[in-house]
Write a protein that holds these residues in place. Structure first.
Motif, PDB file in Angstrom:
ATOM      1  N   ARG A  24       0.838  -1.206   0.000  1.00 10.88           N
ATOM      2  CA  ARG A  24       0.000   0.000   0.000  1.00 10.88           C
ATOM      3  C   ARG A  24       0.874   1.257   0.000  1.00 10.88           C
ATOM      4  N   PHE A  25       1.955   1.226   0.761  1.00 10.42           N
ATOM      5  CA  PHE A  25       2.856   2.378   0.780  1.00 10.42           C
ATOM      6  C   PHE A  25       3.496   2.587  -0.592  1.00 10.42           C
ATOM      7  N   LEU A  26       3.836   1.488  -1.255  1.00 10.39           N
ATOM      8  CA  LEU A  26       4.439   1.579  -2.583  1.00 10.39           C
ATOM      9  C   LEU A  26       3.473   2.233  -3.570  1.00 10.39           C
ATOM     10  N   LEU A  27       2.223   1.810  -3.551  1.00 10.15           N
ATOM     11  CA  LEU A  27       1.211   2.394  -4.434  1.00 10.15           C
ATOM     12  C   LEU A  27       0.975   3.866  -4.108  1.00 10.15           C
ATOM     13  N   ALA A  28       0.995   4.197  -2.811  1.00 10.58           N
ATOM     14  CA  ALA A  28       0.797   5.596  -2.422  1.00 10.58           C
ATOM     15  C   ALA A  28       1.922   6.478  -2.954  1.00 10.58           C
ATOM     16  N   ASP A  29       3.155   5.980  -2.899  1.00  9.96           N
ATOM     17  CA  ASP A  29       4.279   6.750  -3.429  1.00  9.96           C
ATOM     18  C   ASP A  29       4.160   6.916  -4.939  1.00  9.96           C
ATOM     19  N   MET A  30       3.729   5.878  -5.630  1.00  6.91           N
ATOM     20  CA  MET A  30       3.540   5.957  -7.079  1.00  6.91           C
ATOM     21  C   MET A  30       2.515   7.032  -7.426  1.00  6.91           C
ATOM     22  N   ALA A  31       1.391   7.013  -6.714  1.00  9.55           N
ATOM     23  CA  ALA A  31       0.331   7.989  -6.987  1.00  9.55           C
ATOM     24  C   ALA A  31       0.797   9.406  -6.692  1.00  9.55           C
ATOM     25  N   THR A  32       1.590   9.568  -5.653  1.00  6.01           N
ATOM     26  CA  THR A  32       2.082  10.902  -5.297  1.00  6.01           C
ATOM     27  C   THR A  32       3.027  11.439  -6.360  1.00  6.01           C
ATOM     28  N   ARG A  33       3.880  10.584  -6.897  1.00  5.62           N
ATOM     29  CA  ARG A  33       4.777  11.020  -7.975  1.00  5.62           C
ATOM     30  C   ARG A  33       3.979  11.487  -9.196  1.00  5.62           C
ATOM     31  N   ILE A  34       2.916  10.776  -9.494  1.00  9.56           N
ATOM     32  CA  ILE A  34       2.098  11.138 -10.659  1.00  9.56           C
ATOM     33  C   ILE A  34       1.398  12.477 -10.440  1.00  9.56           C
ATOM     34  N   GLU A  35       0.779  12.637  -9.282  1.00 12.75           N
ATOM     35  CA  GLU A  35       0.061  13.885  -9.003  1.00 12.75           C
ATOM     36  C   GLU A  35       1.017  15.079  -8.994  1.00 12.75           C
ATOM     37  N   SER A  36       2.181  14.927  -8.387  1.00  8.35           N
ATOM     38  CA  SER A  36       3.123  16.042  -8.344  1.00  8.35           C
ATOM     39  C   SER A  36       3.660  16.363  -9.733  1.00  8.35           C
ATOM     40  N   GLY A  37       3.843  15.336 -10.558  1.00  9.48           N
ATOM     41  CA  GLY A  37       4.280  15.570 -11.925  1.00  9.48           C
ATOM     42  C   GLY A  37       3.253  16.339 -12.731  1.00  9.48           C
ATOM     43  N   ARG A  38       1.996  15.951 -12.596  1.00 13.41           N
ATOM     44  CA  ARG A  38       0.939  16.663 -13.317  1.00 13.41           C
ATOM     45  C   ARG A  38       0.860  18.124 -12.859  1.00 13.41           C
ATOM     46  N   ALA A  39       0.946  18.346 -11.558  1.00 14.22           N
ATOM     47  CA  ALA A  39       0.894  19.712 -11.046  1.00 14.22           C
ATOM     48  C   ALA A  39       2.041  20.551 -11.595  1.00 14.22           C
ATOM     49  N   LEU A  40       3.211  19.943 -11.734  1.00 16.41           N
ATOM     50  CA  LEU A  40       4.380  20.676 -12.217  1.00 16.41           C
ATOM     51  C   LEU A  40       4.242  21.034 -13.692  1.00 16.41           C
ATOM     52  N   TYR A  41       3.805  20.076 -14.529  1.00 12.71           N
ATOM     53  CA  TYR A  41       3.684  20.418 -15.948  1.00 12.71           C
ATOM     54  C   TYR A  41       2.535  21.391 -16.193  1.00 12.71           C
ATOM     55  N   LEU A  42       1.457  21.297 -15.393  1.00 13.80           N
ATOM     56  CA  LEU A  42       0.365  22.253 -15.567  1.00 13.80           C
ATOM     57  C   LEU A  42       0.773  23.665 -15.129  1.00 13.80           C
ATOM     58  N   ALA A  43       1.557  23.759 -14.075  1.00 13.33           N
ATOM     59  CA  ALA A  43       2.028  25.076 -13.643  1.00 13.33           C
ATOM     60  C   ALA A  43       2.887  25.723 -14.722  1.00 13.33           C
ATOM     61  N   ALA A  44       3.763  24.946 -15.348  1.00 18.67           N
ATOM     62  CA  ALA A  44       4.587  25.476 -16.435  1.00 18.67           C
ATOM     63  C   ALA A  44       3.727  25.865 -17.631  1.00 18.67           C
ATOM     64  N   ALA A  45       2.704  25.047 -17.935  1.00 19.21           N
ATOM     65  CA  ALA A  45       1.822  25.342 -19.058  1.00 19.21           C
ATOM     66  C   ALA A  45       1.068  26.645 -18.849  1.00 19.21           C
ATOM     67  N   ARG A  46       0.637  26.871 -17.631  1.00 24.32           N
ATOM     68  CA  ARG A  46      -0.109  28.109 -17.355  1.00 24.32           C
ATOM     69  C   ARG A  46       0.779  29.337 -17.484  1.00 24.32           C
ATOM     70  N   LEU A  47       2.040  29.212 -17.110  1.00 26.47           N
ATOM     71  CA  LEU A  47       2.979  30.311 -17.343  1.00 26.47           C
ATOM     72  C   LEU A  47       3.110  30.583 -18.837  1.00 26.47           C
ATOM     73  N   ARG A  48       3.264  29.506 -19.611  1.00 24.39           N
ATOM     74  CA  ARG A  48       3.383  29.668 -21.061  1.00 24.39           C
ATOM     75  C   ARG A  48       2.132  30.318 -21.638  1.00 24.39           C
ATOM     76  N   ASP A  49       0.975  29.862 -21.216  1.00 24.88           N
ATOM     77  CA  ASP A  49      -0.280  30.410 -21.730  1.00 24.88           C
ATOM     78  C   ASP A  49      -0.441  31.883 -21.384  1.00 24.88           C
ATOM     79  N   ALA A  50       0.142  32.308 -20.268  1.00 24.36           N
ATOM     80  CA  ALA A  50       0.046  33.704 -19.838  1.00 24.36           C
ATOM     81  C   ALA A  50       1.119  34.579 -20.468  1.00 24.36           C
ATOM     82  N   GLY A  51       1.976  33.976 -21.311  1.00 22.79           N
ATOM     83  CA  GLY A  51       3.027  34.749 -21.950  1.00 22.79           C
ATOM     84  C   GLY A  51       4.189  35.074 -21.028  1.00 22.79           C
ATOM     85  N   ARG A  52       4.331  34.318 -19.950  1.00 18.90           N
ATOM     86  CA  ARG A  52       5.399  34.560 -18.987  1.00 18.90           C
ATOM     87  C   ARG A  52       6.538  33.569 -19.212  1.00 18.90           C
ATOM     88  N   PRO A  53       7.752  33.855 -18.733  1.00 21.39           N
ATOM     89  CA  PRO A  53       8.872  32.917 -18.889  1.00 21.39           C
ATOM     90  C   PRO A  53       8.546  31.565 -18.255  1.00 21.39           C
TER      91      PRO A  53
END
Length: 390
Positions: free
Chosen positions: A289-318
């Protein structure tokens, strides 16, 4: 597989139009892509008919202007589409990302006439693109490329070899970086080369450990002659164009990595719920269960990171530093999640009877393409410490 609550992908979509788009994408992924993915990858078959379908559905030009056949979608939406496609089959998600990368120089740096002539067919007319920067002797050191274009009146004659080209040999157009001046980055120019140009040939596809359905090949340009109207941007601007394209392309790789990791986690969760040992499902054991929880956390944090970068791009920011971070984190996460998924399945995970061994083989290349993860660390450090540092 058990029913699960909607993923954060649903909640991150900003408009009703985007939510309807994602419904369409998921339907295509479920009906047209996923069922044959394992068989086609094992056979090394490229799904060209699927890309025709995606083009007809308007999915090959999502982040580009509707005036030229695009979808007018922000990167925040486009990347989540890539994630969904990659979760069904990485060859498809990565292929859309590469096609988008190949169209970027024309869309961003072409003249209005060039865009009007070429973009509609690229974005909605069934054409498939390839991006040609790397060479046999210049990968991470892309500024040292040797392919050369020589002006002859109103035409250019291009000669050289490009390496590690996704869609090499099957693409309808190639965005090619070639040297038109002296050594270094300021001597490089971008060109749009038709896939059927005389003198353009492809070597046999590379024999890869994964992504066997996605052809990767060297491209030979032997006296390929194209008109000056197919030069993109100014002479000597090609390297800057190439880097700008890669900044956005790295977000595509990040999204594909999250999609692949999602698929690996879903398989691991389903297996853990049905596999019984010591009289109960292995999902009951805390260590797993701990292994699966770590896997899910890596996925969620990855999605949050790429979406944050995408929103900067969409706003015309560096967003260059954040794109490098997203590519680095998401692809490393995909590799670890794939390794962990194999571990959850145990001996079965090491066999080709289950898809997690394919996910593991496919995850590795994501740490390499469009700038290795060591290059991403260099980009991040340069933004932290200043461009004068090495």
């Amino acid at each position: 597989m058990p029913d699960r609550a909607p993923t954060p992908v649903d909640r991150a979509l900003p408009t009703d139009e985007a939510r309807h788009l994602m419904t369409l994408v998921r339907d295509i992924a479920r009906r047209e892509i996923a069922p044959a993915a394992a068989e086609e990858e094992a056979a090394g078959r490229f799904p060209r008919a699927l890309f025709t379908l995606l083009s007809q559905a308007g999915l090959l030009g999502l982040p580009y202007a509707s005036a030229h056949g695009g979808g007018d979608q922000p990167y925040e939406v486009y990347l989540q589409v890539l994630e969904e496609l990659a979760s069904a089959r990485l060859t498809v998600g990565l292929g859309v990302s590469v096609h988008t990368l190949a169209a970027y120089p024309l869309a961003a740096y072409g003249t209005e006439e060039q865009r009007a002539v070429h973009l509609p067919a690229m974005l909605g007319g069934g054409l498939l693109g390839a991006y040609c920067l790397s060479e046999p002797s210049s990968g991470s050191d892309a500024a040292s490329l040797r392919t050369r274009a020589v002006r002859d009146g109103d035409t250019w004659v291009i000669g050289g070899t490009k390496a590690w080209i996704t869609h090499g040999g099957i693409a309808d157009f190639y965005t090619v970086m070639a040297r038109t001046g002296g050594e270094g980055p300021r001597g490089i120019t971008a060109f749009l080369v038709p896939g059927d140009a005389e003198g353009l040939t492809a070597a046999p596809p590379e024999r890869k450990m994964g992504l066997k359905g996605s052809p990767t090949a060297q491209i030979h340009l032997d006296g390929v002659r194209i008109p000056d109207t197919r030069r993109l941007g100014e002479e000597g601007q090609g390297f800057a164009i190439a880097l700008a394209a890669l900044d956005s392309g790295r977000l595509g790789i990040a999204a594909c990595a999250v999609g692949l990791a999602r698929a690996a986690l879903d398989e691991a969760v389903a297996y853990a719920l049905r596999r019984r040992q010591f009289g109960r499902p292995i999902a009951d054991f805390q260590g797993l269960r701990f292994l699966l929880a770590d896997m899910a956390t890596r996925i969620e944090s990855g999605r949050a990171l790429y979406l944050a970068a995408a929103r900067l791009r969409d706003a015309g920011r560096p967003f260059v530093r954040q794109a490098a971070m997203a590519k680095l984190h998401c692809t490393d996460a995909a590799m670890q999640v794939a390794v962990d998924a194999v571990q959850v399945l145990g001996g079965y995970g090491y066999t080709a009877d289950f898809p997690v061994e394919r996910y593991l083989r496919e995850a590795k290349v994501l740490q390499i393409v469009e700038g290795t993860n060591q290059i991403q660390r260099m980009v991040i450090a340069r933004h932290l410490l200043g461009p004068e540092t090495r």
